[in-house]
Write a protein that holds these residues in place. Structure first.
Motif, mmCIF file in Angstrom:
data_model
loop_
_atom_site.group_PDB
_atom_site.id
_atom_site.type_symbol
_atom_site.label_atom_id
_atom_site.label_comp_id
_atom_site.label_asym_id
_atom_site.label_seq_id
_atom_site.Cartn_x
_atom_site.Cartn_y
_atom_site.Cartn_z
ATOM 1 N N GLU A 394 0.861 -1.199 0.000
ATOM 2 C CA GLU A 394 0.000 0.000 0.000
ATOM 3 C C GLU A 394 0.887 1.235 0.000
ATOM 4 O OE1 GLU A 394 -2.185 0.173 3.706
ATOM 5 O OE2 GLU A 394 -0.430 -0.485 4.828
ATOM 6 N N GLY A 435 -2.653 -5.021 10.197
ATOM 7 C CA GLY A 435 -4.062 -5.257 10.485
ATOM 8 C C GLY A 435 -4.428 -6.724 10.326
ATOM 9 N N MET A 515 -11.935 -4.065 9.702
ATOM 10 C CA MET A 515 -11.215 -4.325 8.458
ATOM 11 C C MET A 515 -11.723 -5.590 7.755
ATOM 12 S SD MET A 515 -7.105 -4.520 8.568
ATOM 13 C CE MET A 515 -6.052 -4.600 7.130
ATOM 14 N N GLY A 565 -2.617 -4.752 4.927
ATOM 15 C CA GLY A 565 -2.742 -3.327 5.236
ATOM 16 C C GLY A 565 -2.293 -3.058 6.654
ATOM 17 N N GLY A 596 -6.800 4.044 6.921
ATOM 18 C CA GLY A 596 -7.526 3.828 5.673
ATOM 19 C C GLY A 596 -8.502 4.977 5.502
ATOM 20 N N TYR A 659 -8.295 1.592 1.906
ATOM 21 C CA TYR A 659 -7.761 0.236 1.809
ATOM 22 C C TYR A 659 -8.707 -0.561 0.906
ATOM 23 C CZ TYR A 659 -6.840 -4.499 3.719
ATOM 24 O OH TYR A 659 -6.560 -5.825 3.883
ATOM 25 N N GLY A 662 -11.140 -3.148 2.555
ATOM 26 C CA GLY A 662 -11.843 -2.778 3.786
ATOM 27 C C GLY A 662 -13.153 -2.075 3.450
ATOM 28 N N LYS A 667 -9.320 0.457 7.601
ATOM 29 C CA LYS A 667 -8.368 -0.534 8.114
ATOM 30 C C LYS A 667 -8.521 -0.609 9.638
ATOM 31 C CE LYS A 667 -4.694 1.561 6.256
ATOM 32 N NZ LYS A 667 -3.346 1.847 5.689
#
Lengths: 714, 288
Positions: A394, A435, A515, A565, A596, A659, A662, A667
């Motif tokens: 990411e 996460g 998430m 993430g 996120g 994210y 998600g 997240k």
């Protein structure tokens, strides 16, 4: 409306009015009270248990009453429900005295005498590793270990290094201090055992205790009662209550109830693992980091329970938000005769994140460089490999977040204006938190299911195992469903889980609920919306977690993409130290987090406030000593958590970094918020007094020792 | 047997007849008698609850201009009364949490004789007296004589603390120092509390009186008139030269068992701080 716009918490009014029923408010017809008989020595053999004459209806339940296997099936199953011949820590459950009258029960309980043959215990990490009193596990007191290596062989890097810097950093026990102490009831309804518990993970309890009676998880129903805080302390630990209660209910045929008092709870429950992290860092002649080796040792206590996974996460976070050309770490979970440590917000990551930040500051000070500039050069970016040799997949927005914190805090001006040792200091830390479950754990181990029900002519109901424990999840999850379905969130039904009604969506832990489970509800809601729009009514939608393709993970070698993430954080803390008395005052706290996209900014704000303060507490006042196997600070006047008077108004900012997997781009963030404030606080104190600090906590008397250049005097 | 008194006369009679232990706010006793979840606290022996005795709840000046604080005055009441000397108000305002300050009484704080009690420090430095009542009459003594040591006082088994009497002082102390190092900034037990006071002559050149007490540095609050005499009669300009001898002498008076380095160092530093500030003859009277 943007999903992040705050709404009123669904549970707020009932809790504020005192209407919410917690476990100790429930009444069960004919229920028995119970008291736990526990080991009073850290290591030894039970020679005899002398009981007073027990009147009818009173009974001491022990391992002899277990028809099945005497084990609590946590992640491993080494922690017995009741000690048999040996005891390995103070507080180990020996029996459960049950009876109908609380006064008489107490009187009888006070007359029980346990005779032991005591052995020499190992309490600290060093004593555990040295097998003080003789090893009591595997011949070496090592519960678990792992090794990781990224990039060039670190020994080769050391051989050509210009300079090698070593540092040891330690952290102490931490108690969760949930508002509601541990509590559970086991009863029988329609021929099935039913457990009511203040708990995070109802499905964990079922799995953990069913084997005691030789049953299957489905044979037992677990119902979560309103839970007044948990922080990881009610992830696996409720099993320690529910196991004996189940056996007692089985033996007596009556409901049996156990509610811990506060001091009982602090003295006899799991804690955050004390840690010792040793770094060995190779530098070139310009002060660049060529490679970093580390040894991560966690004090696991007498039983492994969940600690190998805690240790793994610690090792995965040992290089923090940085990437170095060569990285190696070795993790060891050491057995000691202390109460087993277990889950606590951050799950092993805070210890190593504190260590790496503190070590980076130390390196910068040795090299005469500005710590922030020094750290910035190594911030990990998208595509770079973590210590598990998998890439970050990411965008990493730490630089943007740093700019927010610098602007809000005036860090640059203050760090110049406050001379080292001047009594004033500002510190800063970078941190992250992977996460959900590591690697492919969500698909390989958890396999979460959720159901969304459209009641015929009636409301929408969410069925999943996720629990509200004060973090706001019952509001967040309703919001997710309601936003997709375009209905008011308060019309969505989402009750405390009952394992006989809801599918297993995995534990409420690991910053995974929003998430992962949130996304399953999101997907189910999309499907439901289509069908409602097509005129359907009275149906349910079930969704199952699927791991995205292309992000491999090998759990046997710990290689690959550890987390899809991360939550990311930057935190600055300013302190002023009273030079007369070494009292610290926190003057300011400034944060930015990448979660996120927030599901509810006010709920997130609460998490930031709480996590940051809990982290500063861990680093500052929350001294928890274990003397000869006994925790010394067992009341809330001895175990010192920060109050609102210790905490200034906090600057809370976010960056948007949606994210892809998600709900609405969200997240995890519950643990993230804990992970950085300790390092920022200690950095600030360290600058204010002009000393290198390499151990926490640092209450004022320890700060005084540092100021006087004395070895810690206590 | 538990008794509840609704008047002072009744309280004293019950006390005389039964020797029941006296309880007022209960903020120490109820905690010490707790027995676990869902169970009522239980005490050994008889208890006498006096929290309904209104006669012991007043604050006011007596005929000699001394301030009398009824034994049942709560910390909240004391903290909010401007007639009370600042150091005592400050100590009361930083005791425990809000709910505790609404219950805890000055009489109880003295009778409990905790080495970390909040109010004895200022009371010692102020030469405060305690008035002990019984059916047979009253007697008075210095708070510092009344408290014998850890949880020990001179309270006789027919007596009840009636009031605390503070000699007229605000106008004859020129500078007062009070600093509590708590375990945190609120709802905190004292790790160390130092109270100091200095009175100057009319020309503001000579120290006419000096008081110094330290709490949480031994089995009871420490004060030494011998140490104080090192300063009394000396010139204000000499104060900074007196720091070392006073620090040294007082260090021999205190006897902290836990955290001795911290407690000794912080005590010395506070003495030095107060002396150096007073030597500059500042406007401000109250120092923390």
């Amino acid at each position: 409306m943007d999903i992040k716009d705050p709404i009123k918490r669904m549970d707020a009014l009932a809790k504020a009015r005192g209407e919410t029923k917690y476990l100790s408010d429930y009444r069960f017809e004919g229920a028995l009270y119970s008291r736990m008989l526990r080991s009073s020595i850290p290591r030894g053999r039970i020679v005899d248990i002398k009981l007073p004459a027990l009147p009818e209806g009173y009974r001491l339940i022990t391992y002899k009453d277990i028809p099945g296997k005497n084990a609590l099936q946590m992640i491993t199953a080494d922690w017995p429900c009741f000690a048999e011949t040996d005891v390995k820590f103070v507080g180990e459950t020996i029996g459960l005295l049950v009876g109908p009258d609380r006064e008489l029960l107490q009187k009888l309980f006070d007359q029980i005498e346990v005779e032991y043959e005591a052995q020499e215990p190992a309490i600290t990490i060093a004593e555990g590793l040295a097998c003080k009193g003789g090893a009591f596990l595997n011949g070496n007191n090592v519960h678990c270990s792992l090794s990781l290596q990224k990039g060039e062989d670190i020994e080769a890097v050391f051989s050509r290094a210009y300079r090698i810097v070593e540092q040891e950093i330690t952290t102490g026990f931490q108690e969760h201090v949930y508002l509601e102490t541990n509590a559970a009831v086991c009863t029988k309804e329609d021929g099935r055992f039913v457990i009511y518990a203040s708990a995070q993970c109802p499905f964990y309890i079922r799995k953990s205790v069913c084997g005691l009676l030789g049953l299957k998880p489905d044979d037992i129903i677990v119902r979560q009662t309103a839970t007044g805080g948990a922080f990881g302390g009610k992830e696996h630990f409720p099993d320690v209550l529910c196991g004996p209660l189940l056996v007692a209910c089985y033996v007596t045929g009556k409901p049996v109830r156990l509610v811990f008092g506060r001091e009982e709870d602090i003295a006899n429950s799991v804690k955050r693992h004390p840690s010792r992290v040793r770094f060995k860092t190779a530098l070139d002649k310009d002060g660049n980091i060529l490679g970093m080796d580390s040894e991560v040792v966690y004090n696991v206590g007498a039983y492994l329970a969940s600690s190998f996974v805690v240790l793994q996460r610690g090792c995965f976070h040992v290089t923090g938000c940085y990437s170095f050309p060569s990285e190696r770490t070795k993790g060891i979970g050491v057995a000691t005769n202390t109460y087993p440590s277990c889950a606590f917000r951050g799950f092993g990551a805070p210890q190593t994140l504190f260590a790496i930040e503190t070590h980076m500051n130390y390196l910068a000070s040795l090299l005469g460089k500005d710590p922030l500039e020094f750290k910035r050069r190594y911030l990990i970016k998208k595509g770079e490999l973590t210590i598990t040799s998998g890439p970050i997949i990411e965008d990493v927005k730490l630089v943007q977040m740093l700019e927010q914190v610098l602007k809000a805090s005036g860090y640059a001006e203050k760090s110049k204006a406050y001379a080292i040792g001047s009594g004033k200091g500002i510190g800063l830390a970078f941190y992250n938190h992977g996460g959900a479950f590591t690697g492919n754990g969500e698909s390989a181990i958890i396999k979460a299911h959720v159901k969304l029900v459209k009641h015929l002519g009636g409301p929408v109901e969410i069925l999943c195992g996720q629990t509200e424990m004060g973090q706001g999840f019952q509001t967040a999850l309703r919001k997710i469903a309601a936003q997709v379905l375009e209905i008011p969130p308060e019309t969505v039904i989402y009750d405390n889980p009952d394992t006989s009604r809801v599918p297993d969506s995995g534990p409420t832990a690991a910053s995974r609920s929003t998430m992962v489970v949130g996304n399953l509800v999101y997907k189910a809601a999309l499907d439901m919306k289509r069908r409602i729009d097509a005129g359907e009514d009275g149906f349910e939608v079930e969704t199952v977690y699927e791991h995205p393709e292309g992000y491999p993970w090998d759990q046997s070698t710990f290689q690959g993409v550890a987390y899809l993430g991360y939550g990311w954080g930057v935190c600055a803390v300013e302190v002023e130290i009273d030079k007369r008395t070494a009292e610290p005052v926190v003057k300011g706290i400034w944060t930015s987090h990448d979660v996120g996209h927030p599901i509810d900014e006010l709920i997130c704000h609460g998490q930031v406030n709480g996590g940051v303060v809990q982290g500063i507490g861990w680093a500052s006042t929350e001294l928890l000593q274990n003397i000869g196997g006994h925790f010394k600070q067992t009341s809330l006047s001895d175990y010192i958590i920060p109050t609102s008077m210790d905490t200034p108004t906090m600057s809370v900012e976010y960056v948007d970094n949606p994210y892809p997997w998600g709900p609405f781009g969200a997240k995890g963030m519950g643990e993230l918020t804990f992970n950085g404030s300790a390092a920022a606080y200690v950095d600030a104190v360290s600058r204010a007094i002009g000393k290198t600090i390499n151990a926490i906590p640092i209450p004022s008397e320890v700060i005084m020792d540092y100021m006087l250049d004395k070895e810690a005097s206590r | 047997m538990n008794y509840v008194a609704f008047s002072l006369k009744q309280a004293l009679e019950i006390r005389k007849a039964t020797k029941a232990r006296v309880m007022a706010g209960g903020t120490d006793l109820m905690v010490s008698a707790q027995r676990g979840e869902g169970m009522m606290p239980r005490f050994e022996g008889d208890m006498l609850l006096i929290s309904h005795v209104d006669e012991l709840r007043h604050i006011g000046f007596n005929a000699s201009g001394e301030l009398e604080i009824g034994a049942l005055c709560t910390s909240a009441q004391i903290a909010g009364d401007s007639r009370v000397p600042w150091a005592l108000r400050a100590a009361a305002s930083r005791m425990g949490a809000v709910a505790l300050r609404n219950c805890a009484t000055i009489g109880g704080n003295i009778a409990n004789a905790s080495p970390k009690g909040d109010l004895p420090g200022p009371l010692y430095a102020l030469d405060a007296r305690v008035r002990l009542l019984s059916v047979d009459g009253a007697e008075e003594m210095l708070v510092s004589d009344f408290i014998l040591g850890l949880k020990k006082t001179k309270l006789k088994d027919d007596q009840i603390i009636g009031a605390i009497i503070i000699p007229k002082m605000d106008e004859w102390f020129d500078y007062i120092f009070w600093h509590k190092i708590g375990t945190r900034r609120a709802n905190a037990i004292s790790k160390l509390t130092v109270t100091m006071a200095i009175k100057l002559d009319q020309q503001r050149k000579i120290v006419e009186d000096f008081r110094l007490s330290a709490t949480a540095c031994g089995a009871k609050t420490n004060r030494s008139r011998e140490v104080e005499s090192l300063v009394i009669g000396k010139k204000v300009q000499e104060l900074e030269d007196l720091v070392a001898p006073v620090q040294e002498a007082f260090d021999k008076v205190i006897s902290p068992r836990a955290m001795p380095v911290f407690r000794r160092t912080a005590t010395k530093n506070m003495i030095a701080d107060f002396f150096s500030r007073v030597a500059r003859l500042p406007e401000e009277r109250n120092m923390e």
